[in-house]
Design a protein around this motif. Structure first.
Motif, PDB file in Angstrom:
ATOM      1  N   ARG A 137       0.825  -1.209   0.000  1.00 63.52           N
ATOM      2  CA  ARG A 137       0.000   0.000   0.000  1.00 63.52           C
ATOM      3  C   ARG A 137       0.856   1.255   0.000  1.00 63.52           C
ATOM      4  NH1 ARG A 137      -3.227   1.854   5.239  1.00 63.52           N
ATOM      5  NH2 ARG A 137      -1.073   2.473   5.668  1.00 63.52           N
ATOM      6  N   ASN A 138       1.911   1.286   0.823  1.00 63.53           N
ATOM      7  CA  ASN A 138       2.757   2.472   0.909  1.00 63.53           C
ATOM      8  C   ASN A 138       3.563   2.717  -0.365  1.00 63.53           C
ATOM      9  OD1 ASN A 138       1.861   2.963   3.500  1.00 63.53           O
ATOM     10  ND2 ASN A 138       3.554   1.862   4.472  1.00 63.53           N
ATOM     11  N   HIS A 140       2.180   2.400  -3.158  1.00 66.30           N
ATOM     12  CA  HIS A 140       1.119   2.802  -4.093  1.00 66.30           C
ATOM     13  C   HIS A 140       0.928   1.788  -5.228  1.00 66.30           C
ATOM     14  CE1 HIS A 140       1.123   6.679  -2.040  1.00 66.30           C
ATOM     15  NE2 HIS A 140       2.423   6.763  -2.247  1.00 66.30           N
ATOM     16  N   LEU A 141       0.987   0.525  -4.859  1.00 65.96           N
ATOM     17  CA  LEU A 141       0.816  -0.543  -5.839  1.00 65.96           C
ATOM     18  C   LEU A 141      -0.583  -1.149  -5.822  1.00 65.96           C
ATOM     19  CD1 LEU A 141       4.186  -2.496  -5.372  1.00 65.96           C
ATOM     20  CD2 LEU A 141       3.643  -0.744  -7.065  1.00 65.96           C
ATOM     21  N   THR A 144      -3.058  -2.040  -8.981  1.00 65.47           N
ATOM     22  CA  THR A 144      -2.276  -1.935 -10.211  1.00 65.47           C
ATOM     23  C   THR A 144      -1.748  -3.309 -10.617  1.00 65.47           C
ATOM     24  OG1 THR A 144      -0.142  -1.552  -9.114  1.00 65.47           O
ATOM     25  CG2 THR A 144      -1.552   0.374  -9.511  1.00 65.47           C
TER      26      THR A 144
END
Length: 300
Positions: A137-138, A140-141, A144
């Protein structure tokens, strides 16, 4: 004329050989029968399947199950997604594994033992599911394609197998000869090591491809868009949750009359369809498989 000399086997050897053949026969039946049953059920009528009449050969043969598969658009979307995830993930995995395994296989690489111990520690101990999710999560995946490719791109077990292969199959004399000829480390890896490592590369690719193809858990926790689901997650929705999206199917009036039959047989047909890529892939690299596993499993 010379006759072949035949060594007479003792009763103990014959008994052991009989036991080995019996055990192999039992294992073969245990592995083959579920596959035969699924294939036969996919070609049988739903009444025969639900009534428990299918044991070995198809009963009341029909193609309703496969018709449902070809009409279910979500299956083919998942199929395409799985091909993308498997192809990209396996290629990246093999590349990272080789780039990690080759340096630590060279005795001249400074700090190689430290890296080996760090790999072993990471293989034995992990942070758990929640830290795993937070890292993804950190970065930003979430949601995706990279969430399906990057988290499992490097297998430490595969690194250890590849490292053992390089140590046992790439002699130092070959490396020294290449250095004398002016070959760089990168050039030696690309031109010599990779050319001599086809068996282990085939094994690494097969392991990664099968793992990526059968994976559904990462998609379950990282993806929210049904259009990005891999085939195995679509399969899970159908088999476990008994959830068939009728809006994703385009059926004729005749097929609507047999919708329940198609829905029942869909479960068996999709299992057969989802197994085809691995069954097609394995024969092409089977000749490298045993050699790669055995050589990579030997430590100098």
């Amino acid at each position: 004329m010379n006759q072949a000399i035949r060594i007479r086997e003792s009763w103990g050897d014959r008994l052991l050989l009989t036991f080995v053949y019996a055990a192999l026969g039992f294992i073969t039946i245990a592995v083959a029968y579920p596959i035969i049953y699924i294939i036969s059920s996919s070609f049988s009528s739903s009444a025969a399947v639900m009534g428990g009449k299918v044991w070995f050969l198809p009963v009341d043969p029909t193609l309703y199950g496969y018709a449902a598969v070809f009409k279910y658009h979500q299956i083919w979307t998942g199929y395409l997604n799985s091909i993308i995830y498997t192809g990209a993930g396996s290629t990246l995995s093999v590349a990272l594994t080789i780039m990690m395994a080759y340096p630590i296989s060279r005795k001249t690489f400074a700090g190689r033992n430290i890296f080996v111990w760090l790999l072993l520690f990471a293989m034995l101990f992990s942070g758990g599911l929640i830290p795993y999710y937070l890292v993804v999560r950190n970065l930003h995946l979430l949601g995706t394609v990279w969430a399906m490719i990057l988290p499992g791109a490097l297998s430490i077990y595969s690194v250890i197998v590849a490292k053992s292969f390089f140590q046992s199959s790439i002699p130092n004399d070959l490396y020294e000869a290449a250095q004398i000829d002016g070959c760089s480390d990168a050039g030696f890896l690309v031109k010599v090591v990779l050319a001599l490592s086809k068996p282990v590369i085939a094994v690494l690719f097969l392991w990664s491809a099968v793992g990526n193809w059968n994976s559904y858990f990462n998609a379950l926790i990282f993806l929210n868009d049904a259009g990005m689901y891999p085939l195995q997650l679509v399969l899970r929705e159908i088999l476990v949750n008994n959830n068939v999206d009728t809006n994703s199917m385009t059926l004729s009036a005749e097929q609507l009359k047999h919708f329940e039959d198609m829905r029942t047989l869909l479960k068996y047909s999709i299992i057969v369809i989802s197994s085809i890529p691995v069954l097609i892939l394995y024969p092409f690299i089977q000749k490298y498989f045993v050699q790669g596993v055995m050589v990579g499993a030997i430590k100098e």
